[in-house]
Design an enzyme around this catalytic site. Structure first.
Site, PDB file in Angstrom:
ATOM      1  N   SER A  34       3.917  11.306   6.407  1.00  0.00           N
ATOM      2  CA  SER A  34       4.883  12.334   6.808  1.00  0.00           C
ATOM      3  C   SER A  34       5.612  12.897   5.606  1.00  0.00           C
ATOM      4  O   SER A  34       6.144  14.013   5.655  1.00  0.00           O
ATOM      5  CB  SER A  34       5.911  11.730   7.777  1.00  0.00           C
ATOM      6  OG  SER A  34       5.276  11.225   8.934  1.00  0.00           O
ATOM      7  N   GLY A 117      17.253  10.390  10.957  1.00  0.00           N
ATOM      8  CA  GLY A 117      16.181   9.518  11.412  1.00  0.00           C
ATOM      9  C   GLY A 117      16.040   9.574  12.921  1.00  0.00           C
ATOM     10  O   GLY A 117      14.954   9.398  13.464  1.00  0.00           O
ATOM     11  N   LYS A 240      -0.741  16.599   7.194  1.00  0.00           N
ATOM     12  CA  LYS A 240      -0.153  15.273   7.085  1.00  0.00           C
ATOM     13  C   LYS A 240      -1.035  14.395   6.203  1.00  0.00           C
ATOM     14  O   LYS A 240      -2.271  14.392   6.347  1.00  0.00           O
ATOM     15  CB  LYS A 240      -0.014  14.661   8.487  1.00  0.00           C
ATOM     16  CG  LYS A 240       0.919  13.482   8.589  1.00  0.00           C
ATOM     17  CD  LYS A 240       1.229  13.181  10.048  1.00  0.00           C
ATOM     18  CE  LYS A 240       2.260  12.083  10.180  1.00  0.00           C
ATOM     19  NZ  LYS A 240       2.679  11.904  11.582  1.00  0.00           N
ATOM     20  N   HIS A 254       0.364   7.424  11.115  1.00  0.00           N
ATOM     21  CA  HIS A 254       1.813   7.640  11.080  1.00  0.00           C
ATOM     22  C   HIS A 254       2.551   6.305  10.930  1.00  0.00           C
ATOM     23  O   HIS A 254       2.227   5.314  11.571  1.00  0.00           O
ATOM     24  CB  HIS A 254       2.263   8.325  12.367  1.00  0.00           C
ATOM     25  CG  HIS A 254       3.736   8.594  12.432  1.00  0.00           C
ATOM     26  ND1 HIS A 254       4.290   9.773  11.983  1.00  0.00           N
ATOM     27  CD2 HIS A 254       4.779   7.837  12.876  1.00  0.00           C
ATOM     28  CE1 HIS A 254       5.599   9.732  12.157  1.00  0.00           C
ATOM     29  NE2 HIS A 254       5.917   8.559  12.696  1.00  0.00           N
ATOM     30  N   GLU A 358      26.935  20.285  24.092  1.00  0.00           N
ATOM     31  CA  GLU A 358      27.724  19.164  23.587  1.00  0.00           C
ATOM     32  C   GLU A 358      27.106  18.500  22.373  1.00  0.00           C
ATOM     33  O   GLU A 358      27.830  17.955  21.518  1.00  0.00           O
ATOM     34  CB  GLU A 358      27.945  18.134  24.700  1.00  0.00           C
ATOM     35  CG  GLU A 358      28.878  18.586  25.796  1.00  0.00           C
ATOM     36  CD  GLU A 358      28.212  19.450  26.867  1.00  0.00           C
ATOM     37  OE1 GLU A 358      28.927  19.996  27.729  1.00  0.00           O
ATOM     38  OE2 GLU A 358      26.967  19.572  26.825  1.00  0.00           O
TER      39      GLU A 358
END
Length: 611
Positions: A34, A117, A240, A254, A358
């Protein structure tokens, strides 16, 4: 761009990939693939466009770089190494115990503004940092690196709409469209046009680019810097794991170190030791700050009058704004209910309407806090649950934000359970480093509003919809971590511990019991976290019987906070809280139905002392 510059950028991107592979291999975990997809994007940004002084991270003219795709932390740390901010030795401590280079970035590093994260958060926070730039009248840019997977998050589109609506042209989102998520392909794959249409609809200027071509990337950044009146999104098609055949554009790689890191490093041309000298900020002035109006003069309320604590919050916030030019207020389109409208009327240039979004409300407060502003963000207590992941991450970041939840508990009355904040105390108590305050009257609410201004971390003020009697004198102080003994005698058989709306029910119950010859103490536990352990221990050891009463669910609120403080002493503790599912009723009927009113308290005390 000159050929030699293009070659250098290609070499720098290769170095970033090599260091990413090395760091993940040393850790035995991480997200190298990534990181590898965005190597050229970040190489060009660092070498040619980012204005930042690593020697002075507090320089107010510095640009801001937020890694919304925080799992690409190996790339970020490799950039820090290339800039000379960390050594190669420190790079290889990635993910190890005690290292500053955590699995996802946190502000333990002085060049990291907020912890990321949890996907979908960096862009909303970046919006807040960009909003601050307008207040400060500084020319810094906010650059946010996003992954394509996180564009499925609703919070991204709350940010996109706010930034587009307000024309935040100091904000640039860079989307690493590498096609693959954790489990498989993303929703739109490499269709950058699909993302461009969405961002364009929100008023952004989209730029589609080959994310592995330094020249085209450089042109895209130049176009972004020249764009006025609109935020910019650069949609970069990437692969990637780019540069290593074993993982490039392959599913299943990944979040794993490469199986043969030495082979991959050789394929990338081996280690390098290139250094990047970033361009310094182009502006040397100080950020604009609004003038302060002298000493703080809080509103005062007469004992016995009935005033809603939400009203006191609004009036106190306006007074605080007059005394301090660094205070800003945000609201989620309910300012007439939270009473933040008092501040909005007095200081419209420092008030931000965030609408019914919100997540963006809390994120914008975090971004403003990054720049040293003192943000207060208000909405209904129930609706802050929607933003809880942002609040949780604000705790990880140590973000100095002040949240205000009004219309808490069943005491709001007829609106029913969808509008009742019944979980908020538990939710806020669980946040790392948080402060949780629940005033019972207007003077206390005003004082605590001011007290929050200098608190670090996440602080929360719970306010009540209905008007309640003023029981505290004007000018009384309410330190965080304190409490108020409202009633006590040597003959007390029990102590009632209450906060907010239930303080008044507790006082009424004590009067009823006294008329029947039963003396009880009453504690106003306005600071739910940190709680006044000393006072509770004294009550537990003198009466041995505690009754907690709260307009909140029994899990995690005031009762549990009291139990945590006195459990080892072994007093008898009865928790009165909202167990059932409320419907529509008057506030008085709601308190009675939930068995947290004065009559229920009287009955609980009698059961306890007769048991």
């Amino acid at each position: 761009m000159a050929e030699r510059h293009t070659r250098f950028l290609g070499e720098l991107a290769a170095q970033l990939r090599v260091d990413t592979v090395r760091a993940a291999a040393a850790a035995g975990s991480g997200h190298p693939t990534s990181s590898m997809s965005a190597a050229e994007l970040m190489a060009v940004l660092f070498a040619r466009h980012l204005r930042y002084d690593f020697g002075d991270p507090g320089n107010p003219a510095n640009d801001h770089l937020v890694f919304s795709k925080g799992h690409a932390s190996p790339l970020l740390y490799s950039l820090f190494k290339a800039a000379g901010a960390i050594t190669d030795e420190e790079l290889l401590t990635f993910r190890k115990r005690g290292s500053r280079l955590e699995g996802h970035p946190t502000p333990r590093l002085p060049w990291v503004d907020v912890a990321t994260g949890s996907l979908g958060q960096g862009l909303p926070v970046g919006v807040g940092v960009a909003m601050a730039g307008r207040l400060e009248r500084l020319p810094y840019r906010v650059w946010v690196l996003c992954g394509d997977s996180e564009l499925a998050e609703g919070s991204i589109w709350e940010a996109a709409e706010h930034a587009g609506h307000t024309g935040l042209d100091n904000l640039v989102a860079i989307v690493d469209v590498n096609r693959l998520g954790q489990h498989g392909p993303t929703r739109h794959g490499w269709d950058t046009g699909a993302y461009a249409r969405r961002f364009g609809a929100f008023g952004w200027h989209p730029i589609e680019v080959d994310g592995h071509d330094p020249d085209r990337i450089d042109e895209a950044y130049q176009e972004a810097l020249a764009t006025r009146g609109r935020p910019v999104v650069i949609l970069a098609r990437t692969r990637k794991g780019a540069g290593v055949r074993a993982v490039e554009d392959r599913e299943g790689a990944h979040g794993k170190p490469l199986k043969e890191p030495e082979v991959a490093i050789a394929e990338l041309g081996g280690p390098r030791d290139l250094r990047v000298r970033l361009r310094p900020p182009e502006y040397a002035g100080e950020p604009y700050r609004f003038e302060s109006g002298g000493p703080l003069t809080l509103p005062e309320y007469k004992v016995g009058d009935k005033v809603a604590t939400r009203s006191a919050y609004g009036e106190a916030l306006a007074a605080l704004g007059a005394a301090r030019g660094d205070v800003v207020a945000l609201d989620g389109e309910v300012a007439d209910s939270t009473k933040a409208e008092e501040f909005a009327r007095a200081f419209p240039e420092r008030f931000f309407e965030m609408y019914i979004a919100e997540q963006q409300l809390v994120a914008a407060a975090m971004g403003l806090g990054v720049r040293g502003w003192v943000p207060y963000a208000a909405t209904f207590a129930a609706f802050l649950t929607r933003a809880y992941d942002f609040i949780r991450m604000a705790g990880v970041s140590g973000s100095p934000i002040r949240l205000v939840g009004s219309h808490a508990g069943v005491s709001i009355g007829e609106d029913g359970p969808s509008q009742m904040g019944l979980e908020d105390l538990a939710m806020m108590r669980a946040v790392y480093g948080s402060t949780v305050l629940y005033p019972c009257d207007a003077n206390q609410a005003a004082a605590l509003t001011a007290e929050m201004a200098d608190l670090g971390g996440v602080s929360y003020l719970r306010t009540t919809r209905g008007a309640t009697p003023v029981v505290h004198q004007p000018g009384e102080r309410f330190p965080v971590g304190g409490s108020c003994v409202l009633r006590r005698s040597p003959s007390d058989r029990a102590t009632i511990v209450a906060a907010g709306i239930t303080v008044h029910e507790a006082l009424a119950a004590a009067e009823t019991l006294a008329a029947e010859g039963v003396q009880v103490g009453v504690l106003d536990m306005y600071s739910v976290k940190p709680i006044d352990t000393a006072v509770l221990v004294e009550a537990a050891t003198t009466t041995g019987n505690l009754i907690t009463v709260e307009d909140h669910r029994p899990e995690g609120g005031l009762g549990d906070a009291v139990l945590d403080a006195v459990r080892e002493l072994g007093p008898r503790v009865v928790k009165l809280a909202v167990h059932g599912m409320p419907g529509s009723a008057t506030p008085e009927e709601q308190l009675a139905d939930a068995r947290i009113d004065r009559h229920a308290i009287v009955a609980a005390v009698k059961r306890l002392i007769q048991g």
